[in-house]
Design a protein around this motif. Sequence first.
Motif, mmCIF file in Angstrom:
data_model
loop_
_atom_site.group_PDB
_atom_site.id
_atom_site.type_symbol
_atom_site.label_atom_id
_atom_site.label_comp_id
_atom_site.label_asym_id
_atom_site.label_seq_id
_atom_site.Cartn_x
_atom_site.Cartn_y
_atom_site.Cartn_z
ATOM 1 N N UNK A 7 -2.927 -3.004 -13.961
ATOM 2 C CA UNK A 7 -2.178 -1.748 -13.970
ATOM 3 C C UNK A 7 -2.510 -0.922 -15.208
ATOM 4 N N UNK B 92 -1.051 2.653 -15.172
ATOM 5 C CA UNK B 92 0.073 2.621 -14.237
ATOM 6 C C UNK B 92 1.215 1.756 -14.775
ATOM 7 N N UNK C 206 -6.727 10.659 -11.709
ATOM 8 C CA UNK C 206 -6.209 10.637 -10.337
ATOM 9 C C UNK C 206 -7.336 10.542 -9.315
ATOM 10 N N UNK D 51 -8.299 6.842 -9.321
ATOM 11 C CA UNK D 51 -7.281 6.083 -8.594
ATOM 12 C C UNK D 51 -7.379 6.412 -7.107
ATOM 13 N N UNK D 52 -7.501 5.410 -6.297
ATOM 14 C CA UNK D 52 -7.509 5.660 -4.858
ATOM 15 C C UNK D 52 -8.852 6.154 -4.345
ATOM 16 N N UNK E 19 -6.415 -0.205 -4.630
ATOM 17 C CA UNK E 19 -5.498 -1.273 -5.034
ATOM 18 C C UNK E 19 -4.865 -1.915 -3.807
ATOM 19 N N UNK F 72 -1.562 -4.438 -3.333
ATOM 20 C CA UNK F 72 -0.527 -5.022 -4.171
ATOM 21 C C UNK F 72 0.012 -6.325 -3.614
ATOM 22 N N UNK G 95 7.310 -4.356 0.066
ATOM 23 C CA UNK G 95 7.882 -3.274 -0.735
ATOM 24 C C UNK G 95 6.837 -2.273 -1.231
ATOM 25 N N UNK G 96 5.574 -2.513 -0.927
ATOM 26 C CA UNK G 96 4.547 -1.619 -1.460
ATOM 27 C C UNK G 96 4.173 -0.486 -0.512
ATOM 28 N N UNK G 97 4.826 -0.464 0.653
ATOM 29 C CA UNK G 97 4.623 0.669 1.562
ATOM 30 C C UNK G 97 5.887 1.521 1.559
ATOM 31 N N UNK H 57 0.615 7.419 5.779
ATOM 32 C CA UNK H 57 0.335 6.787 4.491
ATOM 33 C C UNK H 57 -1.158 6.549 4.324
ATOM 34 N N UNK I 187 -4.352 9.609 1.137
ATOM 35 C CA UNK I 187 -5.496 9.631 0.219
ATOM 36 C C UNK I 187 -6.720 10.320 0.804
ATOM 37 N N UNK J 9 -2.394 -6.012 6.043
ATOM 38 C CA UNK J 9 -3.616 -5.406 6.574
ATOM 39 C C UNK J 9 -3.584 -3.894 6.398
ATOM 40 N N UNK K 126 -5.310 0.950 3.432
ATOM 41 C CA UNK K 126 -5.049 2.054 2.511
ATOM 42 C C UNK K 126 -5.944 1.935 1.287
ATOM 43 N N UNK L 237 -15.189 -7.315 4.852
ATOM 44 C CA UNK L 237 -15.239 -5.889 4.539
ATOM 45 C C UNK L 237 -16.080 -5.640 3.298
#
Lengths: 344, 319
Positions: free
Chosen positions: A67, A72, A100, A103-104, A109, A111, A116-118, A127, A131, A177, A182, A215
């Motif tokens: 992080x 972060x 920024x 990031x993404x 990332x 998590x 709780x990360x969505x 979602x 990005x 998944x 994401x 992947x």
Amino acid sequence: MMMASNIRPEPPAKTGERLLDVKGLTIEIETRTGPATIVDGIDLHVDKGETLGIVGESGCGKSLTMLSMMRLLPNKIKVTKGEANFAGRDLQKMSNSDLRKVRGGDVGFIFQDPMTSLNPVMRIGQQLAEPLIYHRGMSKAEARKRAGELLKLVGIPGAEDRLDAYPHELSGGMRQRVMIAIGLACNPQLLIADEPTTALDVTIQAQIVDLVKDLRDKLGMSVVWITHDLALIAGLVDRINVLYAGTVVEDAPVDALFANPSHPYTQGLLASIPKLSDERSTRLSSIGGTPPEPGRRPKGCPFAPRCPLAEAICHERVPSLEGLGQDGAHRVACFVAQRKLEAA
Amino acid sequence: MSVVPMPGTAAEIEPPVSLWRDAWHRLRRNKLAVFGLVVVVILAFTALFGPYLTPYDFLSQDLNSRNLAPSLSHLFGTDDLGRDVFSRVVYGTRTAFLVAIVVTFIAVVIGVTLGALAGFFGGWLDRIVMWLTDMTMSIPNLLLVVVINASLKSPITSWMESRYLATLNPVYRETIWVDFLLVFGSMALISWPPYARLVRAQVLSIRSRPYITAAQALGLTNRIILMRYVVPNALGPLIVAVSAGLGTAMVLESAFSFLGVGVNPPTPSWGNMISDGLRVWQHYPHLLAAPAAVLGLASVAFSFLGDGLNDALNPRGAK
Ligand SMILES: Nc1ncnc2c1ncn2[C@@H]1O[C@H](COP(=O)(O)OP(=O)(O)OP(=O)(O)O)[C@@H](O)[C@H]1O
Ligand code: SF4
Ligand SMILES: [Mg+2]
């Protein structure tokens, strides 16, 4: 503008070119008694196309290191020293808007906790699209199409129908998944997976590892995989860094680490992997004691209070990470291990 | 394109149901909430269309039929000026809704903006907002409204009267809206702090959730994160608070009108009707009972609906 599916055709060979290079990163937390060091001048690096495993006990600073690289960190925790270079640019000094984009865009990332990360009130498809719209300048329709492809890519049954689902309508494995999809949305050069399987049961864990392996080979990215569980990632990673109390105590190619674990802590870790792993591995049962709390680090080797091999010097000086053998690819931060090798 | 074997058990493939539809199902199973909802809908309908449907004008006096008991031609009877009480209660509903909606709207806009900014950005902004909130909350509501009314109302009205006499411009003739403006303003002024506190607390708790870090890790801007991630997640409790707040605002409007610092006669308000009714209730109990019963019903209905919404929207958060 990029095409809707711009998957890189060929995985780049491991070139030895540094993609991520962290040097002397120190993280401190604000406490009532003043600042306490959580991560102490950590060094790590990941080459292009390489997969690095980071292993260590709970609380040793794995997540915070990742992080902090991307700035972060939560409020009271700060990076006080060191740099984190990504593709030659220091993320710590970069402007917010440049950061920024990394990031993404360049770094994805995944998590620890898919529950709780969505965002619970946003549809999966949205979602995923977010990005793509932001980093790739896609239109809503393009992003939605690509989101459907991504869900298919990570093996979600009925992918297109799932775009309109909310996270709570999916099982834990499916949500993880989605998180991976994401993380991969913008074809990052580096994927950071922070214990992406701890919340899942064993069969799903293995599927997720296989999925990421697949992947990675298809998309040709570098991966950092954080875990407690050495056995789980043995087949996935090229190299392993063993973390203890916020420092790397051993850095070795995966085969060398399993064949010749040199740090007493690593030896303990390997000894605690059950031979027939049908249950979650009992964590570090063979090493007594607990890691030092932030702010109460011992003066010498951080592992000394728990180390069966500790000598007088271990309580005085901090061992540095030194290469063993000819090529120096296997490095360890332990006086005893280093001496043994010199003698041999 | 799918390269990975997919482990899809039947349980994982269920038809998508929206969160709001889920909440609606739960709300419908709650009898009290449904009662509240029905009453609120009827009252809202009355407020909107009632004045066109009532048999009498709320102002027209019939001095031959004063203080009549309820009957078929006058459902709630008539008052001391011979005005139809039912028509006045219906018009009072319109006053109550108008005041409640406008006041709650202003209060929510102020409260949500300040609370969200304070919670999201923290630091000095947070300290200033919290100081403002505490200060506003520490002033007794009634006192503030009385002070505002006493200090502003008569100067404005008398200024308008003098303008009217000087110019004969009809703009200055009607002074009723000064009433409303002052009521809106002063009530909104005392009503926003709870919303600010609620939203700030929500945002603080949401800000530390993993999905916010995940959104930041996606490189999304603060504005997008605030608008698409933070605010929608704070919406459930806010809806609950707004529903309860509408009820509170109605009671508050009645209370102020009752005390003579709210909506003034001849504009009908449940509060000033109760106040009038109270003076003669031993002789003509219907003059007190009718507006008081409707006020009580409205207050109970909004609070049942608020509780029901709370239960309907929360299971998701608790899970
Ligand atoms: N938000 C926070 N506030 C206070 N302390 C924290 C916070 N996050 C982490 N820490 C502390 O920092 C240290 C390192 O935390 P970190 O999350 O990096 O550990 P980790 O190696 O990822 O552990 P785990 O395997 O449990 O995820 C821990 O001792 C933890 O107590
Ligand atoms: S340096 Fe000493 S205390 Fe540290 S791990 Fe090696 S032997 Fe143990
Ligand atoms: Mg962690």
